[in-house]
Every structure is written in structure tokens, then in C-alpha cells.
Design a protein around this motif. Structure first.
Motif, PDB file in Angstrom:
ATOM      1  N   CYS A   1     -10.593  -7.264  -3.528  1.00 47.21           N
ATOM      2  CA  CYS A   1      -9.660  -8.855  -3.947  1.00 47.21           C
ATOM      3  C   CYS A   1      -8.692  -8.308  -4.601  1.00 47.21           C
ATOM      4  O   CYS A   1      -8.779  -7.894  -5.460  1.00 47.21           O
ATOM      5  N   ASP A   2      -7.675 -10.088  -4.361  1.00 45.91           N
ATOM      6  CA  ASP A   2      -7.044  -9.834  -5.522  1.00 45.91           C
ATOM      7  C   ASP A   2      -5.894  -9.480  -4.569  1.00 45.91           C
ATOM      8  O   ASP A   2      -5.213  -8.458  -6.069  1.00 45.91           O
ATOM      9  N   VAL A   3      -5.689  -9.075  -3.934  1.00 41.98           N
ATOM     10  CA  VAL A   3      -4.727  -7.795  -2.932  1.00 41.98           C
ATOM     11  C   VAL A   3      -3.488  -8.812  -2.816  1.00 41.98           C
ATOM     12  O   VAL A   3      -3.706  -9.599  -2.699  1.00 41.98           O
ATOM     13  N   TYR A   4      -2.469  -7.494  -3.174  1.00 39.37           N
ATOM     14  CA  TYR A   4      -0.688  -8.675  -3.612  1.00 39.37           C
ATOM     15  C   TYR A   4      -0.098  -7.572  -2.854  1.00 39.37           C
ATOM     16  O   TYR A   4       0.112  -6.319  -4.128  1.00 39.37           O
ATOM     17  N   VAL A   5       1.108  -7.780  -2.543  1.00 33.87           N
ATOM     18  CA  VAL A   5       2.052  -6.751  -2.340  1.00 33.87           C
ATOM     19  C   VAL A   5       3.452  -7.872  -2.754  1.00 33.87           C
ATOM     20  O   VAL A   5       3.539  -8.927  -2.472  1.00 33.87           O
ATOM     21  N   ALA A   6       4.220  -7.589  -3.554  1.00 41.04           N
ATOM     22  CA  ALA A   6       5.230  -8.224  -3.778  1.00 41.04           C
ATOM     23  C   ALA A   6       6.279  -8.865  -2.993  1.00 41.04           C
ATOM     24  O   ALA A   6       6.012  -7.397  -1.933  1.00 41.04           O
ATOM     25  N   ARG A   7       6.775  -9.705  -2.726  1.00 40.66           N
ATOM     26  CA  ARG A   7       7.398  -9.616  -1.953  1.00 40.66           C
ATOM     27  C   ARG A   7       8.294  -9.192  -1.171  1.00 40.66           C
ATOM     28  O   ARG A   7       8.942  -9.139  -0.099  1.00 40.66           O
ATOM     29  N   ASP A   8       9.254  -8.636  -2.351  1.00 41.27           N
ATOM     30  CA  ASP A   8      10.377  -8.034  -2.169  1.00 41.27           C
ATOM     31  C   ASP A   8      10.322  -6.821  -1.190  1.00 41.27           C
ATOM     32  O   ASP A   8      11.094  -6.250  -0.317  1.00 41.27           O
ATOM     33  N   VAL A   9       8.692  -6.214  -1.513  1.00 39.65           N
ATOM     34  CA  VAL A   9       8.423  -4.818  -0.156  1.00 39.65           C
ATOM     35  C   VAL A   9       7.642  -5.149   0.572  1.00 39.65           C
ATOM     36  O   VAL A   9       6.783  -4.212   1.408  1.00 39.65           O
ATOM     37  N   ARG A  10       7.275  -6.837   0.915  1.00 38.22           N
ATOM     38  CA  ARG A  10       6.235  -6.781   2.339  1.00 38.22           C
ATOM     39  C   ARG A  10       7.219  -6.460   3.985  1.00 38.22           C
ATOM     40  O   ARG A  10       8.193  -5.885   3.752  1.00 38.22           O
ATOM     41  N   GLY A  11       6.304  -5.659   5.015  1.00 37.04           N
ATOM     42  CA  GLY A  11       6.996  -5.500   5.076  1.00 37.04           C
ATOM     43  C   GLY A  11       6.815  -4.229   5.593  1.00 37.04           C
ATOM     44  O   GLY A  11       7.165  -3.551   6.853  1.00 37.04           O
ATOM     45  N   LYS A  12       6.213  -3.116   5.235  1.00 35.60           N
ATOM     46  CA  LYS A  12       6.943  -2.088   4.840  1.00 35.60           C
ATOM     47  C   LYS A  12       5.168  -1.035   5.286  1.00 35.60           C
ATOM     48  O   LYS A  12       5.511   0.283   4.471  1.00 35.60           O
ATOM     49  N   GLY A  13       4.057  -1.747   5.249  1.00 39.00           N
ATOM     50  CA  GLY A  13       3.169  -1.142   4.997  1.00 39.00           C
ATOM     51  C   GLY A  13       2.290  -0.655   4.190  1.00 39.00           C
ATOM     52  O   GLY A  13       1.180  -0.449   4.569  1.00 39.00           O
ATOM     53  N   LEU A  14       2.874  -1.696   2.868  1.00 41.45           N
ATOM     54  CA  LEU A  14       1.321  -0.946   1.975  1.00 41.45           C
ATOM     55  C   LEU A  14       0.666  -1.646   2.056  1.00 41.45           C
ATOM     56  O   LEU A  14      -0.507  -1.115   1.104  1.00 41.45           O
ATOM     57  N   GLY A  15       0.350  -3.149   2.230  1.00 39.86           N
ATOM     58  CA  GLY A  15      -0.574  -3.263   2.096  1.00 39.86           C
ATOM     59  C   GLY A  15      -1.351  -2.685   2.603  1.00 39.86           C
ATOM     60  O   GLY A  15      -2.913  -2.802   2.419  1.00 39.86           O
ATOM     61  N   THR A  16      -1.122  -2.373   3.742  1.00 45.50           N
ATOM     62  CA  THR A  16      -2.250  -1.390   4.364  1.00 45.50           C
ATOM     63  C   THR A  16      -2.456  -1.095   4.806  1.00 45.50           C
ATOM     64  O   THR A  16      -3.839   0.064   4.106  1.00 45.50           O
ATOM     65  N   TRP A  17      -1.622   0.504   3.822  1.00 42.02           N
ATOM     66  CA  TRP A  17      -2.059   1.806   2.956  1.00 42.02           C
ATOM     67  C   TRP A  17      -2.664   1.409   1.990  1.00 42.02           C
ATOM     68  O   TRP A  17      -3.356   2.190   1.702  1.00 42.02           O
ATOM     69  N   LEU A  18      -2.549   0.348   1.064  1.00 35.34           N
ATOM     70  CA  LEU A  18      -3.325   0.143   0.432  1.00 35.34           C
ATOM     71  C   LEU A  18      -4.682  -0.513   0.274  1.00 35.34           C
ATOM     72  O   LEU A  18      -5.815   0.572  -0.847  1.00 35.34           O
ATOM     73  N   VAL A  19      -5.432  -1.076   1.989  1.00 32.52           N
ATOM     74  CA  VAL A  19      -6.776  -1.428   1.457  1.00 32.52           C
ATOM     75  C   VAL A  19      -7.400  -0.220   2.079  1.00 32.52           C
ATOM     76  O   VAL A  19      -8.477  -0.153   2.471  1.00 32.52           O
ATOM     77  N   THR A  20      -6.687   0.554   2.837  1.00 32.42           N
ATOM     78  CA  THR A  20      -6.915   2.439   3.956  1.00 32.42           C
ATOM     79  C   THR A  20      -6.845   3.116   2.019  1.00 32.42           C
ATOM     80  O   THR A  20      -8.374   3.350   2.804  1.00 32.42           O
ATOM     81  N   VAL A  21      -6.372   3.290   1.582  1.00 34.73           N
ATOM     82  CA  VAL A  21      -6.642   4.009   0.753  1.00 34.73           C
ATOM     83  C   VAL A  21      -8.024   4.168   0.101  1.00 34.73           C
ATOM     84  O   VAL A  21      -9.058   4.701  -0.718  1.00 34.73           O
ATOM     85  N   ILE A  22      -7.737   2.382  -0.614  1.00 34.76           N
ATOM     86  CA  ILE A  22      -9.016   1.669  -1.076  1.00 34.76           C
ATOM     87  C   ILE A  22     -10.378   1.717  -0.684  1.00 34.76           C
ATOM     88  O   ILE A  22     -11.451   2.483  -1.501  1.00 34.76           O
ATOM     89  N   ARG A  23     -10.635   1.620   0.733  1.00 32.12           N
ATOM     90  CA  ARG A  23     -12.168   1.717   1.662  1.00 32.12           C
ATOM     91  C   ARG A  23     -12.019   3.313   1.945  1.00 32.12           C
ATOM     92  O   ARG A  23     -13.293   3.548   1.402  1.00 32.12           O
ATOM     93  N   ASP A  24     -11.324   4.400   1.442  1.00 34.41           N
ATOM     94  CA  ASP A  24     -11.395   5.336   1.630  1.00 34.41           C
ATOM     95  C   ASP A  24     -12.037   6.392   0.467  1.00 34.41           C
ATOM     96  O   ASP A  24     -12.691   6.623   0.174  1.00 34.41           O
ATOM     97  N   ARG A  25     -11.653   5.750  -0.799  1.00 36.19           N
ATOM     98  CA  ARG A  25     -12.281   6.044  -2.325  1.00 36.19           C
ATOM     99  C   ARG A  25     -13.299   5.421  -2.469  1.00 36.19           C
ATOM    100  O   ARG A  25     -13.908   5.865  -2.595  1.00 36.19           O
ATOM    101  N   ILE A  26     -13.540   3.696  -1.781  1.00 32.21           N
ATOM    102  CA  ILE A  26     -14.707   3.468  -2.243  1.00 32.21           C
ATOM    103  C   ILE A  26     -16.306   3.904  -1.456  1.00 32.21           C
ATOM    104  O   ILE A  26     -16.827   4.490  -1.587  1.00 32.21           O
ATOM    105  N   LEU A  27     -15.714   4.341   0.119  1.00 36.47           N
ATOM    106  CA  LEU A  27     -16.889   4.338   0.908  1.00 36.47           C
ATOM    107  C   LEU A  27     -16.966   6.131   0.502  1.00 36.47           C
ATOM    108  O   LEU A  27     -18.369   6.914   0.422  1.00 36.47           O
TER     109      LEU A  27
END
Length: 160
Positions: free
Chosen positions: A79-105
């Protein structure tokens, strides 16, 4: 846990690195799901969660945040996934939730759940899918006045 991307962005779970007032500002003023959330509530959510910060190269400035509520054994809620507006579009959100997925699983958790109104594509790129059997899930959402009225009607019962 520290993860570094080729372009220098970092994801870190060290709570000491989080800029809590900035996370509060993002969530309370720019995230539809938590508008108006108090600083005290944000602090409590951080204290009770496994948090992930995304940090900019060189400056180390916090540019993204997410948290997971979990027992680290069977279930986790992202929850509370947030990427700052000025850095959106760089794939950071997808990278973040992928790293989280891998860590949790990697802990043995077999179900990682989240809710979104507008970022389905971001989560799908990381392997998330609609809930398999939504008819099995129920919730209590006290933001809903109908639920509050129902709770008020039944709160006269006593536990034994």
C-alpha cells in the motif's frame, strides 16, 4: 536491504533514511487514497510496516515510497505506493513494486495483495493480476457511512 539500479537510483528499507514529513506531504495532499491523512497516522503506518524508499542518484533525495503490511510468513498487503511527480515516467514505480514483490515472496509469503484505482498497468508489469476469487473477499471500510451505521446498530452486543 539496499537495491541499486544501473542509473544510480536506490531502493532501501532502512526506516532511518525516510523523510517522513515529505512522505506525509505526498500522501496527505497528492494521493487520492489518503488525502488529509495526519502526520501522526503516517508515522504510525510507517512504524507498523516494512517500508521501501526510492532515492535519487547522487543527492540521495527521497523520490518514492511504498509500504507493506505483513507477517513475513503467509500474507502481505502492499500500500501507499507513491512516486514523486517530477520523476514519474522513468519506470521507478514498476521497479519499486517488482523489488518489493521479489523481497516479500522470498520470505515464503504466498499471497501479496494490493488495491488500485488507476495504476493497474504498473502492477501488471510486475506480475500482479486481479484477485482470483473476489467473491471470497470481504472488508470493513469505515470510510463508508453505510458500514458505520451497521456497526453502530450491532455494537450493543457483548462479547463473552
Amino acid at each position: 536491504m539496499l537495491t541499486v539500479r544501473d542509473d544510480g537510483y536506490e531502493i532501501d528499507t532502512d526506516p532511518g533514511r525516510l523523510d517522513v514529513p515529505l512522505v506525509h506531504r505526498w500522501l496527505s495532499t497528492d494521493a487520492y487514497w489518503s488525502l488529509g491523512r495526519s502526520l501522526e497516522t503516517v508515522e504510525r503506518t510507517i512504524d507498523g510496516s516494512l517500508c521501501f524508499g526510492v532515492y535519487a542518484p547522487e543527492s540521495g533525495e527521497l523520490v518514492g515510497f511504498a509500504r507493506v503490511i505483513t507477517d513475513l510468513a503467509t500474507f502481505a498487503y502492499l500500500c501507499d505506493v507513491y512516486v514523486a511527480r517530477d520523476v514519474r515516467g522513468k519506470g521507478l514505480g514498476t521497479w519499486l513494486v517488482t523489488v518489493i514483490r521479489d523481497r516479500i515472496l522470498a520470505t515464503g509469503v504466498q499471497r501479496l495483495l494490493l488495491a488500485t484505482a488507476d495504476a493497474h498497468e504498473v502492477y501488471a508489469r510486475a506480475g500482479y493480476a486481479p484477485v482470483h476469487a473476489p467473491e471470497r473477499w470481504m472488508e470493513i471500510d469505515i470510510r463508508d457511512h453505510v458500514v458505520m451505521e451497521s456497526i453502530a446498530r450491532t455494537s450493543g452486543t457483548q462479547e463473552r
